[in-house]
Write a protein that holds these residues in place. Structure first.
Motif, PDB file in Angstrom:
ATOM      1  N   GLY A  39       0.832  -1.211   0.000  1.00  0.00           N
ATOM      2  CA  GLY A  39       0.000   0.000   0.000  1.00  0.00           C
ATOM      3  C   GLY A  39       0.861   1.254   0.000  1.00  0.00           C
ATOM      4  N   GLU A  40       1.913   1.249   0.833  1.00  0.00           N
ATOM      5  CA  GLU A  40       2.802   2.425   0.893  1.00  0.00           C
ATOM      6  C   GLU A  40       3.540   2.623  -0.427  1.00  0.00           C
ATOM      7  OE1 GLU A  40       5.369   1.908   4.237  1.00  0.00           O
ATOM      8  OE2 GLU A  40       3.653   1.852   5.618  1.00  0.00           O
ATOM      9  N   ALA A  41       3.974   1.519  -1.036  1.00  0.00           N
ATOM     10  CA  ALA A  41       4.691   1.635  -2.321  1.00  0.00           C
ATOM     11  C   ALA A  41       3.760   2.231  -3.379  1.00  0.00           C
ATOM     12  CB  ALA A  41       5.206   0.268  -2.770  1.00  0.00           C
ATOM     13  N   LEU A  42       2.490   1.816  -3.366  1.00  0.00           N
ATOM     14  CA  LEU A  42       1.542   2.362  -4.344  1.00  0.00           C
ATOM     15  C   LEU A  42       1.331   3.858  -4.102  1.00  0.00           C
ATOM     16  CD1 LEU A  42      -1.105  -0.495  -4.718  1.00  0.00           C
ATOM     17  CD2 LEU A  42       0.729   0.126  -6.246  1.00  0.00           C
ATOM     18  N   MET A  43       1.262   4.248  -2.843  1.00  0.00           N
ATOM     19  CA  MET A  43       1.124   5.686  -2.554  1.00  0.00           C
ATOM     20  C   MET A  43       2.359   6.439  -3.054  1.00  0.00           C
ATOM     21  SD  MET A  43      -0.742   6.255   1.083  1.00  0.00           S
ATOM     22  CE  MET A  43       0.286   5.222   2.110  1.00  0.00           C
ATOM     23  N   GLY A  44       3.524   5.826  -2.851  1.00  0.00           N
ATOM     24  CA  GLY A  44       4.763   6.447  -3.322  1.00  0.00           C
ATOM     25  C   GLY A  44       4.751   6.602  -4.842  1.00  0.00           C
ATOM     26  N   LEU A  45       4.278   5.571  -5.541  1.00  0.00           N
ATOM     27  CA  LEU A  45       4.220   5.640  -7.010  1.00  0.00           C
ATOM     28  C   LEU A  45       3.285   6.751  -7.450  1.00  0.00           C
ATOM     29  CD1 LEU A  45       3.943   1.943  -8.243  1.00  0.00           C
ATOM     30  CD2 LEU A  45       5.967   3.379  -8.037  1.00  0.00           C
ATOM     31  N   ARG A  46       2.191   6.852  -6.756  1.00  0.00           N
ATOM     32  CA  ARG A  46       1.186   7.880  -7.080  1.00  0.00           C
ATOM     33  C   ARG A  46       1.826   9.273  -6.989  1.00  0.00           C
ATOM     34  NH1 ARG A  46      -3.896   8.764  -9.263  1.00  0.00           N
ATOM     35  NH2 ARG A  46      -4.623  10.669  -8.329  1.00  0.00           N
TER      36      ARG A  46
END
Ligand SMILES: O=C(O)C(=O)Cc1ccccc1
Length: 310
Positions: free
Chosen positions: A257-264
Protein backbone atom coordinates in the motif's frame (compact mmCIF):
# COMPACT_ATOMS: atom_id res chain seq x y z
CA UNK A 1 -19.29 -10.67 -0.27
CA UNK A 2 -18.00 -12.34 -3.42
CA UNK A 3 -19.79 -11.71 -6.70
CA UNK A 4 -20.73 -14.78 -8.71
CA UNK A 5 -19.28 -14.79 -12.21
CA UNK A 6 -21.24 -16.88 -14.69
CA UNK A 7 -20.22 -15.78 -18.19
CA UNK A 8 -16.58 -16.20 -19.19
CA UNK A 9 -15.23 -14.78 -22.45
CA UNK A 10 -11.95 -16.24 -23.71
CA UNK A 11 -9.65 -16.19 -26.72
CA UNK A 12 -11.36 -18.81 -28.88
CA UNK A 13 -12.56 -20.62 -30.83
CA UNK A 14 -12.88 -23.78 -28.71
CA UNK A 15 -9.64 -25.73 -28.70
CA UNK A 16 -7.27 -22.86 -27.87
CA UNK A 17 -4.77 -23.08 -25.05
CA UNK A 18 -6.80 -20.30 -23.44
CA UNK A 19 -9.86 -22.55 -23.34
CA UNK A 20 -7.80 -25.31 -21.74
CA UNK A 21 -6.50 -22.85 -19.15
CA UNK A 22 -10.05 -21.59 -18.48
CA UNK A 23 -11.24 -25.14 -17.84
CA UNK A 24 -8.71 -25.48 -15.02
CA UNK A 25 -10.52 -22.70 -13.10
CA UNK A 26 -12.97 -24.53 -10.78
CA UNK A 27 -15.64 -21.76 -10.89
CA UNK A 28 -16.08 -22.19 -14.64
CA UNK A 29 -17.69 -25.64 -14.23
CA UNK A 30 -21.26 -25.16 -15.46
CA UNK A 31 -20.60 -21.54 -16.47
CA UNK A 32 -21.29 -20.09 -19.91
CA UNK A 33 -18.06 -19.95 -21.97
CA UNK A 34 -18.00 -17.32 -24.71
CA UNK A 35 -15.29 -17.79 -27.37
CA UNK A 36 -14.01 -14.52 -28.87
CA UNK A 37 -11.84 -14.20 -31.98
CA UNK A 38 -9.29 -11.76 -30.52
CA UNK A 39 -8.00 -10.57 -27.16
CA UNK A 40 -9.42 -7.01 -27.60
CA UNK A 41 -12.87 -8.53 -28.30
CA UNK A 42 -12.68 -10.69 -25.17
CA UNK A 43 -11.74 -7.65 -23.06
CA UNK A 44 -14.47 -5.54 -24.68
CA UNK A 45 -17.07 -8.20 -23.83
CA UNK A 46 -16.22 -7.65 -20.16
CA UNK A 47 -16.28 -3.86 -20.47
CA UNK A 48 -19.72 -4.05 -22.17
CA UNK A 49 -20.95 -6.48 -19.48
CA UNK A 50 -21.66 -9.16 -22.10
CA UNK A 51 -19.30 -11.29 -20.00
CA UNK A 52 -18.47 -11.21 -16.28
CA UNK A 53 -14.82 -12.12 -16.84
CA UNK A 54 -12.40 -12.90 -19.65
CA UNK A 55 -9.40 -15.22 -19.75
CA UNK A 56 -6.62 -14.00 -22.04
CA UNK A 57 -2.94 -14.95 -22.50
CA UNK A 58 -0.53 -12.47 -20.87
CA UNK A 59 2.95 -13.89 -21.38
CA UNK A 60 4.88 -16.99 -22.26
CA UNK A 61 8.08 -18.29 -20.70
CA UNK A 62 9.70 -18.56 -24.15
CA UNK A 63 8.27 -15.74 -26.24
CA UNK A 64 7.46 -13.10 -23.62
CA UNK A 65 4.48 -10.76 -23.52
CA UNK A 66 1.28 -10.89 -25.57
CA UNK A 67 1.14 -7.23 -26.71
CA UNK A 68 -2.65 -6.97 -27.35
CA UNK A 69 -3.25 -8.03 -23.74
CA UNK A 70 -0.85 -5.44 -22.32
CA UNK A 71 -2.34 -2.70 -24.52
CA UNK A 72 -5.87 -3.73 -23.54
CA UNK A 73 -4.99 -3.43 -19.85
CA UNK A 74 -3.11 -0.11 -20.11
CA UNK A 75 -5.77 1.71 -22.16
CA UNK A 76 -9.56 1.93 -22.28
CA UNK A 77 -11.85 1.53 -19.31
CA UNK A 78 -10.00 0.02 -16.38
CA UNK A 79 -10.11 -3.76 -15.94
CA UNK A 80 -8.82 -5.81 -13.04
CA UNK A 81 -6.93 -9.09 -12.80
CA UNK A 82 -8.71 -11.47 -10.43
CA UNK A 83 -6.62 -14.57 -10.94
CA UNK A 84 -3.69 -15.96 -12.95
CA UNK A 85 -3.45 -19.41 -14.51
CA UNK A 86 -0.24 -21.15 -15.67
CA UNK A 87 -0.49 -23.78 -18.41
CA UNK A 88 2.34 -25.83 -19.97
CA UNK A 89 1.91 -25.66 -23.75
CA UNK A 90 2.87 -28.35 -26.26
CA UNK A 91 2.28 -28.00 -29.99
CA UNK A 92 1.52 -30.52 -32.74
CA UNK A 93 1.43 -30.02 -36.50
CA UNK A 94 -1.85 -30.89 -38.24
CA UNK A 95 -2.96 -30.91 -41.89
CA UNK A 96 -5.73 -32.33 -44.06
CA UNK A 97 -5.83 -36.05 -44.73
CA UNK A 98 -3.28 -37.15 -47.29
CA UNK A 99 -0.80 -34.33 -46.65
CA UNK A 100 2.79 -34.95 -45.56
CA UNK A 101 5.70 -32.74 -44.56
CA UNK A 102 6.87 -32.40 -48.16
CA UNK A 103 3.50 -31.16 -49.50
CA UNK A 104 2.90 -28.48 -46.85
CA UNK A 105 3.35 -25.03 -48.44
CA UNK A 106 1.69 -22.88 -45.76
CA UNK A 107 1.57 -23.27 -41.95
CA UNK A 108 -0.58 -21.05 -39.73
CA UNK A 109 -0.70 -20.43 -35.99
CA UNK A 110 -1.01 -17.74 -33.34
CA UNK A 111 2.15 -15.53 -33.42
CA UNK A 112 3.33 -17.16 -30.17
CA UNK A 113 2.77 -20.63 -31.66
CA UNK A 114 4.87 -19.80 -34.73
CA UNK A 115 7.56 -18.17 -32.60
CA UNK A 116 7.81 -21.16 -30.27
CA UNK A 117 8.06 -23.70 -33.10
CA UNK A 118 10.20 -21.71 -35.53
CA UNK A 119 13.32 -23.90 -35.17
CA UNK A 120 11.39 -27.12 -35.76
CA UNK A 121 9.45 -25.62 -38.70
CA UNK A 122 12.65 -24.33 -40.31
CA UNK A 123 14.24 -27.78 -40.05
CA UNK A 124 11.25 -29.94 -41.09
CA UNK A 125 9.15 -27.78 -43.43
CA UNK A 126 11.72 -25.22 -44.72
CA UNK A 127 9.61 -24.62 -47.85
CA UNK A 128 6.56 -23.52 -45.86
CA UNK A 129 5.34 -19.94 -45.64
CA UNK A 130 4.34 -19.09 -42.05
CA UNK A 131 0.98 -17.36 -41.62
CA UNK A 132 -0.31 -15.58 -38.54
CA UNK A 133 -3.78 -16.54 -37.30
CA UNK A 134 -5.78 -15.01 -34.40
CA UNK A 135 -5.34 -18.22 -32.36
CA UNK A 136 -3.96 -21.74 -32.69
CA UNK A 137 -7.49 -23.14 -32.88
CA UNK A 138 -8.50 -20.66 -35.58
CA UNK A 139 -5.40 -21.88 -37.45
CA UNK A 140 -6.75 -25.47 -37.21
CA UNK A 141 -10.17 -24.35 -38.49
CA UNK A 142 -8.39 -22.52 -41.32
CA UNK A 143 -7.01 -25.86 -42.56
CA UNK A 144 -10.61 -27.13 -42.82
CA UNK A 145 -11.66 -23.89 -44.57
CA UNK A 146 -8.82 -24.41 -47.06
CA UNK A 147 -7.10 -21.13 -46.11
CA UNK A 148 -3.71 -22.84 -45.55
CA UNK A 149 -2.24 -26.35 -45.56
CA UNK A 150 -1.27 -26.94 -41.93
CA UNK A 151 -1.65 -25.59 -38.39
CA UNK A 152 0.52 -25.56 -35.29
CA UNK A 153 -1.96 -26.02 -32.43
CA UNK A 154 -2.92 -28.03 -29.37
CA UNK A 155 -3.86 -31.70 -29.85
CA UNK A 156 -7.49 -30.89 -28.89
CA UNK A 157 -7.77 -28.39 -31.75
CA UNK A 158 -6.40 -30.91 -34.28
CA UNK A 159 -8.78 -33.59 -33.05
CA UNK A 160 -11.86 -31.30 -32.94
CA UNK A 161 -11.28 -30.49 -36.60
CA UNK A 162 -10.51 -34.13 -37.53
CA UNK A 163 -7.14 -33.19 -38.95
CA UNK A 164 -4.24 -35.51 -39.62
CA UNK A 165 -1.38 -35.36 -37.16
CA UNK A 166 1.84 -34.77 -39.13
CA UNK A 167 4.14 -34.37 -36.14
CA UNK A 168 3.91 -34.18 -32.34
CA UNK A 169 5.70 -31.90 -29.89
CA UNK A 170 7.06 -29.46 -32.46
CA UNK A 171 7.82 -26.75 -29.89
CA UNK A 172 11.46 -25.69 -29.57
CA UNK A 173 11.28 -25.61 -25.78
CA UNK A 174 9.62 -28.55 -24.03
CA UNK A 175 9.21 -26.59 -20.79
CA UNK A 176 7.20 -23.71 -22.31
CA UNK A 177 4.58 -22.32 -19.95
CA UNK A 178 1.97 -19.65 -20.71
CA UNK A 179 0.55 -17.32 -18.08
CA UNK A 180 -3.10 -16.36 -18.55
CA UNK A 181 -5.08 -13.77 -16.60
CA UNK A 182 -8.74 -13.69 -15.66
CA UNK A 183 -9.94 -10.08 -15.86
CA UNK A 184 -13.15 -8.50 -14.58
CA UNK A 185 -14.57 -5.03 -14.31
CA UNK A 186 -13.06 -3.22 -11.30
CA UNK A 187 -14.05 -4.84 -8.02
CA UNK A 188 -12.59 -5.41 -4.59
CA UNK A 189 -9.54 -7.69 -4.95
CA UNK A 190 -9.75 -11.22 -3.53
CA UNK A 191 -8.56 -11.44 0.09
CA UNK A 192 -4.80 -11.83 0.67
CA UNK A 193 -3.59 -15.43 0.75
CA UNK A 194 -0.02 -14.81 1.86
CA UNK A 195 1.21 -15.71 -1.64
CA UNK A 196 -0.11 -12.96 -3.89
CA UNK A 197 0.93 -10.85 -6.85
CA UNK A 198 0.13 -7.18 -7.32
CA UNK A 199 0.10 -5.86 -10.90
CA UNK A 200 0.03 -2.26 -12.05
CA UNK A 201 0.93 0.05 -14.91
CA UNK A 202 3.17 3.03 -14.12
CA UNK A 203 2.98 5.98 -16.52
CA UNK A 204 6.20 7.71 -15.64
CA UNK A 205 6.63 11.47 -15.75
CA UNK A 206 8.86 11.77 -18.82
CA UNK A 207 10.22 15.19 -17.95
CA UNK A 208 11.56 13.88 -14.63
CA UNK A 209 15.17 12.78 -14.66
CA UNK A 210 15.54 9.42 -12.95
CA UNK A 211 11.77 8.78 -13.03
CA UNK A 212 12.12 5.04 -13.60
CA UNK A 213 14.68 4.76 -10.83
CA UNK A 214 12.23 6.51 -8.49
CA UNK A 215 9.56 3.97 -9.40
CA UNK A 216 11.86 1.03 -8.70
CA UNK A 217 13.05 2.62 -5.48
CA UNK A 218 9.50 2.71 -4.07
CA UNK A 219 9.62 -1.10 -4.09
CA UNK A 220 13.28 -1.61 -3.21
CA UNK A 221 13.32 0.55 -0.07
CA UNK A 222 10.36 -1.39 1.32
CA UNK A 223 11.92 -4.78 0.59
CA UNK A 224 9.20 -5.67 -1.93
CA UNK A 225 10.29 -8.14 -4.58
CA UNK A 226 9.55 -6.97 -8.13
CA UNK A 227 8.87 -10.06 -10.24
CA UNK A 228 8.32 -8.48 -13.65
CA UNK A 229 8.88 -5.24 -15.49
CA UNK A 230 7.85 -4.74 -19.07
CA UNK A 231 7.57 -1.57 -21.12
CA UNK A 232 5.06 -0.78 -23.87
CA UNK A 233 4.80 2.34 -25.99
CA UNK A 234 1.94 4.60 -24.88
CA UNK A 235 1.23 5.26 -28.61
CA UNK A 236 1.24 9.05 -28.05
CA UNK A 237 4.57 9.53 -29.78
CA UNK A 238 7.96 7.89 -30.19
CA UNK A 239 9.85 7.61 -26.92
CA UNK A 240 6.79 7.48 -24.62
CA UNK A 241 6.43 4.27 -22.61
CA UNK A 242 4.44 2.88 -19.74
CA UNK A 243 5.80 0.15 -17.45
CA UNK A 244 3.94 -2.99 -16.40
CA UNK A 245 5.09 -4.05 -12.97
CA UNK A 246 4.35 -7.18 -10.94
CA UNK A 247 5.49 -7.46 -7.34
CA UNK A 248 5.07 -9.93 -4.51
CA UNK A 249 2.34 -9.07 -2.05
CA UNK A 250 -1.20 -7.73 -1.85
CA UNK A 251 -2.52 -4.16 -1.90
CA UNK A 252 -3.79 -4.78 1.62
CA UNK A 253 -0.22 -5.45 2.83
CA UNK A 254 1.06 -2.29 4.52
CA UNK A 255 4.28 -2.21 2.51
CA UNK A 256 2.57 -2.67 -0.86
CA UNK A 257 0.00 0.00 0.00
CA UNK A 258 2.80 2.42 0.89
CA UNK A 259 4.69 1.63 -2.32
CA UNK A 260 1.54 2.36 -4.34
CA UNK A 261 1.12 5.69 -2.55
CA UNK A 262 4.76 6.45 -3.32
CA UNK A 263 4.22 5.64 -7.01
CA UNK A 264 1.19 7.88 -7.08
CA UNK A 265 3.44 10.73 -5.89
CA UNK A 266 6.22 10.23 -8.45
CA UNK A 267 4.33 9.00 -11.54
CA UNK A 268 2.19 10.91 -14.04
CA UNK A 269 -0.43 8.20 -13.53
CA UNK A 270 -0.73 4.75 -11.95
CA UNK A 271 -3.24 2.12 -12.99
CA UNK A 272 -3.75 -0.60 -10.36
CA UNK A 273 -4.44 -3.88 -12.17
CA UNK A 274 -5.13 -6.12 -9.20
CA UNK A 275 -3.86 -8.27 -6.34
CA UNK A 276 -4.49 -11.99 -6.75
CA UNK A 277 -3.08 -15.37 -5.66
CA UNK A 278 0.23 -16.33 -7.26
CA UNK A 279 -0.30 -19.48 -9.36
CA UNK A 280 2.16 -22.25 -8.68
CA UNK A 281 3.21 -20.84 -5.29
CA UNK A 282 3.79 -24.24 -3.73
CA UNK A 283 4.06 -23.12 -0.15
CA UNK A 284 2.55 -20.38 1.90
CA UNK A 285 5.03 -17.56 2.19
CA UNK A 286 5.92 -17.19 -1.51
CA UNK A 287 4.96 -13.73 -2.59
CA UNK A 288 4.47 -12.38 0.88
CA UNK A 289 4.98 -8.70 1.60
CA UNK A 290 3.79 -8.59 5.16
CA UNK A 291 5.47 -6.41 7.74
CA UNK A 292 8.85 -7.83 8.72
CA UNK A 293 10.29 -7.50 12.23
CA UNK A 294 12.26 -4.51 10.98
CA UNK A 295 9.03 -2.84 9.76
CA UNK A 296 7.18 -3.29 13.05
CA UNK A 297 10.25 -2.17 14.93
CA UNK A 298 10.48 0.97 12.75
CA UNK A 299 6.74 1.69 13.19
CA UNK A 300 7.03 1.24 16.97
CA UNK A 301 10.10 3.47 17.10
CA UNK A 302 8.31 6.26 15.13
CA UNK A 303 5.29 6.04 17.44
CA UNK A 304 7.61 6.41 20.47
CA UNK A 305 9.47 9.36 18.93
CA UNK A 306 6.14 11.06 18.14
CA UNK A 307 5.02 10.51 21.70
CA UNK A 308 8.24 12.03 23.04
CA UNK A 309 9.30 8.68 24.50
CA UNK A 310 12.36 7.95 22.38
O1 LIG B 1 -3.94 -19.41 -29.68
C1 LIG B 1 -4.15 -20.02 -28.61
O2 LIG B 1 -4.47 -21.21 -28.52
C2 LIG B 1 -3.98 -19.29 -27.36
O3 LIG B 1 -4.61 -19.60 -26.38
C3 LIG B 1 -2.91 -18.25 -27.33
C4 LIG B 1 -1.60 -18.96 -27.20
C5 LIG B 1 -0.85 -19.23 -28.33
C6 LIG B 1 0.35 -19.91 -28.19
C7 LIG B 1 0.80 -20.30 -26.95
C8 LIG B 1 0.04 -20.03 -25.83
C9 LIG B 1 -1.18 -19.35 -25.96
Amino acid sequence: MSVELTRYAYLGPAGTFTEQALRTVPETAGAELLPMVTVPEALQAVRDARADAALVPLENSVEGAVPPTLDGLAGGERLMIKREVLLPVTFNLYASAGADLTTVKTVASHPHGLAQCQGWLRRHVPQAELITAPSTSDAAEGVVRGDWDAAVCAPVAGQRNQLEELAVDVGDNAAAVTRFILVTRPMRPPAPTGADVTSLVAFIAHDRTGALLEVLTEFAVRGINLTRIESRPTKERIGRYCFFLDCDGHIEDARVGEALMGLRRVCADVRFLGSYPRAGADHEGDGRAEPSDADSDAAGWLARVRAGEA
